[in-house]
Design an enzyme around this catalytic site. Sequence first.
Site, short mmCIF file in Angstrom:
data_model
loop_
_atom_site.label_atom_id
_atom_site.label_comp_id
_atom_site.label_asym_id
_atom_site.label_seq_id
_atom_site.Cartn_x
_atom_site.Cartn_y
_atom_site.Cartn_z
CE LYS A 108 31.28 41.75 37.28
NZ LYS A 108 32.08 41.06 38.30
N GLY A 220 23.52 26.75 41.79
CA GLY A 220 24.31 26.97 40.58
C GLY A 220 25.15 25.75 40.26
N1 GLU Z 1 34.35 38.06 37.38
C1 GLU Z 1 35.08 37.71 38.55
C2 GLU Z 1 34.55 38.45 39.76
O1 GLU Z 1 33.42 38.88 39.81
C3 GLU Z 1 36.58 37.91 38.36
C4 GLU Z 1 37.00 39.27 37.94
C5 GLU Z 1 38.43 39.33 37.49
O2 GLU Z 1 39.10 38.31 37.45
O3 GLU Z 1 38.86 40.42 37.15
O4 GLU Z 1 35.21 38.55 40.76
#
Ligand code: GLU
Length: 429
Positions: A108, A220
């Site tokens: 992340k 949301g």
């Molecule tokens: N941000 C999205 C999640 O929390 C997708 C992550 C991604 O596609 O790599 O799952």
Amino acid sequence: MATDRSFNPLEMAQRQFDTVADDLQLDDGARQLLRTPMREYHFNIPVRMDDGRVEVLRGFRVQHNDARGPCKGGVRFHPQETADTVRALAMWMTWKCAVADIPLGGGKGGVICDPHNLSSREQEQVCRGWVRQVARDVGPNRDVPAPDVMTNGQHMLWMLDEYETIHGERLPGMITGKPVGMGGSQGRTQATGYGVVYTLREALKELGIRPQDTTASVQGFGNVAQYAIELYRQIGGTTLCVSCWDQRDQTSYAFRKADGIDLEELRSITDRFGGIEREKARDLGYEVLDGDQWLDQDVDILIPSALENQINASNVERISPKVKIIAEGANGPTTPDADTVLKERGVFMIPDFLANAGGVTCSYFEQVQSNMNYFWDAGEVLGKLDQQMTAAYLAVSELAQHGGLYMRDAAYVLAIKRVVTACRDRGWI
Ligand code: GLU
């Protein structure tokens, strides 16, 4: 929807992990490896603002575990971003990819900023600056970023362009969530919200409830929420209430209509920050309530699709006894204390890293298409997504039924076992 600064998502993620690690009797090596990220980067991003000043933003990339494949996970732009939030989210990505059974690990990223206060040129500088700091540490076979809170396809394309400029070649598998036509996949925008509803549809089937007989309240009004509302309508459900963050007031409001909200109508009165305009909503017959009242509604299903820490010890008792299912569109919306209460009450929980795995699953499909340079149509992508999400749901629910486990615990058991097996097979632990 504001974030509570005293709440620490990493402690929550570790608490969840420790409980399952105890149940699985994991040894110390496995625990030490998995309860903290394997690698992380923290850096400054100098940004030349439109008025000529340089503003220095703080950026992060956390790689939690890559035993099952390259790290994968979004990059968030948020004014209250913290290193611990990014760490927790990276850990949840590891479990998410494992439960969805895709060959990727968890990562992340984040930047402490509020894109609402940045011009488009300034946002481009943030994206390019972020990539310059991690250009050697991410990539198609290392760590693959994607959109997340307040980032979108345009941001991904700027990031890709910077990365390809640095490396001197086209590497479209370096990032996902790209615009369609520029290496993006059909269906990626809908994928997370639709994925929530694929799992919800399966849960309703399991509980013997017809979607047509159900109502929902959604927290949301971003990408996840809107597409969840769309598909839930298509399968017959009625969303009675939706809450939305208002950027100008820095507060959230809920919008309720007795016979169901109309997604298109609300989209048409959304301002450029994504907030629903209250006066116009009233004119259209909506009741406008305080934002957290999305939680108090007499509905069958709650779909929190905003941020972490939204259902907690201080508000969990307000949830109506009518609520049978919670489908977590957001990451970490329910704290462990609140989760214990819900478990005791017999609420059927579709946990975040299962319910919202549609986004990363479609990202995986995007990577496959980018690497082949051959793209599927929307029907094929969504068909495959449905198949993968349904299989993931059924694997978790089977384990829950056989082991007499709460769905969140079953999802954790399945995911952690898969990751531990990969670490063992590699000879790490
Ligand atoms: N941000 C999205 C999640 O929390 C997708 C992550 C991604 O596609 O790599 O799952």
